[in-house]
Design a protein around this motif. Structure first.
Motif, PDB file in Angstrom:
ATOM      1  N   ASP A  36      15.101  17.285  40.707  1.00  0.00           N
ATOM      2  CA  ASP A  36      13.919  18.074  41.015  1.00  0.00           C
ATOM      3  C   ASP A  36      13.607  19.016  39.851  1.00  0.00           C
ATOM      4  N   HIS A  51      14.514  22.614  40.343  1.00  0.00           N
ATOM      5  CA  HIS A  51      15.918  22.997  40.158  1.00  0.00           C
ATOM      6  C   HIS A  51      16.171  23.384  38.705  1.00  0.00           C
ATOM      7  N   ARG A  71      25.624  22.404  35.175  1.00  0.00           N
ATOM      8  CA  ARG A  71      25.573  23.152  36.432  1.00  0.00           C
ATOM      9  C   ARG A  71      24.487  22.662  37.373  1.00  0.00           C
ATOM     10  N   PHE A  94      24.788  32.141  41.417  1.00  0.00           N
ATOM     11  CA  PHE A  94      24.458  31.228  40.308  1.00  0.00           C
ATOM     12  C   PHE A  94      24.021  31.942  39.027  1.00  0.00           C
ATOM     13  N   THR A 152      14.335  26.654  37.908  1.00  0.00           N
ATOM     14  CA  THR A 152      15.034  27.796  38.491  1.00  0.00           C
ATOM     15  C   THR A 152      16.216  28.195  37.613  1.00  0.00           C
ATOM     16  N   TYR A 207      11.209  27.122  48.410  1.00  0.00           N
ATOM     17  CA  TYR A 207      12.636  27.481  48.501  1.00  0.00           C
ATOM     18  C   TYR A 207      13.512  26.252  48.660  1.00  0.00           C
ATOM     19  N   SER A 208      13.006  25.227  49.384  1.00  0.00           N
ATOM     20  CA  SER A 208      13.867  24.072  49.648  1.00  0.00           C
ATOM     21  C   SER A 208      14.177  23.314  48.359  1.00  0.00           C
ATOM     22  N   ARG A 209      13.344  23.499  47.340  1.00  0.00           N
ATOM     23  CA  ARG A 209      13.586  22.806  46.081  1.00  0.00           C
ATOM     24  C   ARG A 209      14.143  23.750  45.026  1.00  0.00           C
ATOM     25  N   SER A 210      14.130  25.039  45.314  1.00  0.00           N
ATOM     26  CA  SER A 210      14.590  25.990  44.305  1.00  0.00           C
ATOM     27  C   SER A 210      16.053  26.398  44.529  1.00  0.00           C
ATOM     28  N   LEU A 211      16.498  26.321  45.792  1.00  0.00           N
ATOM     29  CA  LEU A 211      17.929  26.556  46.063  1.00  0.00           C
ATOM     30  C   LEU A 211      18.684  25.259  45.798  1.00  0.00           C
ATOM     31  N   PHE A 212      19.924  25.389  45.334  1.00  0.00           N
ATOM     32  CA  PHE A 212      20.708  24.198  45.020  1.00  0.00           C
ATOM     33  C   PHE A 212      21.439  23.727  46.272  1.00  0.00           C
ATOM     34  N   PRO A 213      21.139  22.514  46.747  1.00  0.00           N
ATOM     35  CA  PRO A 213      21.702  22.074  48.030  1.00  0.00           C
ATOM     36  C   PRO A 213      23.213  21.868  47.981  1.00  0.00           C
ATOM     37  N   TRP A 214      23.775  21.681  46.789  1.00  0.00           N
ATOM     38  CA  TRP A 214      25.227  21.435  46.703  1.00  0.00           C
ATOM     39  C   TRP A 214      26.029  22.733  46.690  1.00  0.00           C
ATOM     40  N   TRP A 268      25.814  17.481  51.647  1.00  0.00           N
ATOM     41  CA  TRP A 268      24.495  18.029  51.335  1.00  0.00           C
ATOM     42  C   TRP A 268      23.495  16.972  50.893  1.00  0.00           C
TER      43      TRP A 268
END
Lengths: 259, 262
Positions: A148, A151, A168, B102, A154, B86-93, A251
């Motif tokens: 993404d 990601h 990372r 982070f 960010t 937010y769903s794409r900006s937070l890291f799901p792992w 996840w």
């Protein structure tokens, strides 16, 4: 039949195969002399695995060659996949080479490898690495295509550099894809290792045991036991890695919610 | 008050296959330390481009951005961004706590953990640290993103439509949360939105942008005071009058433009 043990749904196909095999062998549909029935093959298999030191050594040799090949393949393919996936210029430059090398069957390289590395384990490990590389390489590379962009943005907005983004963000994102690649590669690596043992003879392994049993004494019990064992190991490895994938990468499994 | 952010003659033109597209042009404004400034403009007017150039993610074609006097060239070290998605900006792992940690890479482990804990407490998520973002509701996920930005203790907090993807009730909660934490932590905030009411409710000042290529049409002071309330503030005369003015400016109906600077 009443009193028959209950078979889990996922094993119906496998049990079915063994049943047909047993019947085909018992009814002389195929010569029972060659296709020995499972009721004979399985006891032989247990005997080989638990009581035959020679076979145990062969099994360890094949398995360690497979695992070693997988480890090397991961160490080569993951960094290469990250590089190809994140630097378009590199990808552009080497994709033709990759697409040329990938379709070459490992088995076709056996004569060349034998001359280069001799009949020891080097040959089978090298060729198993060659076969196992591609699924891991491609899965890593394509994982990066699907990363993404938000990601990455960010991470960058918080001052993460290029290398930091790679280790990372890109690497953890790609990890489940890499594990899928390893899952596919296990069967390939073991297949190549056994093939080399079968075709090249000299190298210790279950392939060699099968070769000797098949050509020398016409010991078809051992031939089939070795073959079935290879299948069982592949099945077990796949199931184990799948379980690991579900546990470690919860996840990444599909989930609901805003997207 | 000292100047935190100075944007001077900022312009950006994207070079595409089908010609050049100028997203923003000749933008100039300043944000003083401790202020919360809302940028409001019609959709597609280049608000996100503005935010990305300030964050150093996009190199502007023209003009300069300075953060507390230093010219921005690349990503500044003391700036944080909260994105809309937010769903794409937070890291799901990563767990919630790890997500918040982070950006704190350079700090000692104990300090990272402490800061993340404090930031999560500030947004009311003290209990959620060990969960994963996707186990939380949308509004809670955006709280995590806000906590992550706060834990970084940025000189300037940039927010790109931060409340546009949550439901109305959650949106009010998050707006009040933002007002509370910026007061507690004295953070300077630049918030981009297309929502007129939100810009007036949150801002100490509202910058109104024109259609693309965006320029600053008006720079309005908001005199609603420090303590704001979703019901009474939104019903107040000042609020109603201001939102009408911003709406008029956005529709371009106002013939006489406001002076850009007071």
């Amino acid at each position: 039949m009443s009193g028959a043990p209950r078979v889990p749904a996922s094993l119906v196909g496998l049990v079915g195969l063994f049943a047909i095999w047993e019947v085909a062998s018992r009814t002389d549909l195929v010569p029972a002399y060659y296709l020995r029935p499972p009721s004979v093959v399985f006891p032989r298999l247990l005997e080989l695995v638990f009581a035959d030191a020679n076979f145990q050594r062969a099994l360890v040799a094949t398995l360690s060659a497979t695992v070693l090949a997988l480890v090397i393949a991961v160490l080569v393919a993951v960094p290469a996949g990250l590089l190809l996936g994140s630097v378009p210029a590199v990808r552009h430059g080497v994709m033709t080479l990759v697409e040329f090398l990938r379709p070459i069957p490992s088995v076709a390289l056996i004569p060349l490898a034998l001359l280069t590395f001799g009949t020891g384990p080097d040959t089978k490990v090298t060729l198993a690495v060659y076969g196992a590389l591609w699924p891991i390489l491609f899965n890593t590379m394509y994982a990066l295509d699907e990363i993404d962009p938000l990601h990455v943005e960010t991470a960058r907005a918080f001052g993460t550099g290029r290398l930091g983004v790679l280790t990372r963000v890109a690497l953890p994102h790609a990890a489940p894809f890499v594990l899928t690649g390893i899952r596919l590669s296990f069967a390939i690596a073991m297949g190549v290792a056994v093939s080399v043992e079968l075709l090249a003879g000299g190298s210790v392994g279950i392939g060699q045991v099968v070769l000797e049993a098949g050509s020398g004494g016409f010991d078809m019990d051992t031939v089939l036991a070795g073959t079935v064992l290879a299948g069982l190991i592949g099945y077990g490895a796949n199931a184990g890695l799948e379980l690991l994938q579900r546990k470690a990468f919860a996840w990444s499994t599909p989930r609901g919610g805003a997207r | 008050m000292t100047t935190m952010l100075e944007v001077d003659g900022l312009g950006h033109t994207y070079q595409g296959k089908d010609g050049a597209h100028t997203a923003i042009d000749g933008l100039s404004f300043t944000v003083r330390a401790g202020e919360l400034v809302c940028v409001v403009g019609p959709s597609g007017c280049g608000k996100s481009t503005l935010l990305r150039t300030i964050a150093g993610l996009v190199r502007p074609s023209r003009g300069t951005v300075s953060l507390h006097g230093n010219r921005v060239d690349g990503v500044p070290a003391d700036l944080a961004v909260v994105f809309q998605d937010y769903s794409r900006s937070l890291f799901p792992w990563l767990t919630v706590a790890r997500n918040v940690e982070f950006p704190l890479r350079g700090l000692a482990k104990a300090e990272r953990v402490a800061r993340a804990r404090d930031a999560l407490a500030a947004v009311g998520l003290d209990q959620a640290g060990r969960k994963y973002p996707w186990q939380l509701s949308g509004g809670m996920q955006q709280r995590v993103a806000i906590a992550r930005a706060l834990a970084y203790r940025p000189a300037l907090l940039l927010m790109d439509e931060p409340f546009a993807s949550v439901d109305a009730q959650t949106r009010f909660e998050l707006e009040d949360l933002l007002l509370r934490v910026r007061r507690e932590q004295d953070t300077t905030v630049l918030l981009v939105t297309h929502d007129i009411d939100e810009s007036v409710y949150l801002g100490d000042r509202v910058l109104v942008l024109s259609k693309s290529p965006a320029t600053v049409v008006a720079d309005l002071d908001v005199h609603l005071g420090g303590a704001r309330d979703q019901i009474t503030t939104r019903a107040s005369e000042e609020f109603v009058e201001l939102r009408a003015r911003v709406a008029g400016l956005l529709q371009g109906k106002q013939a006489t433009r406001q002076p850009v600077h007071k």
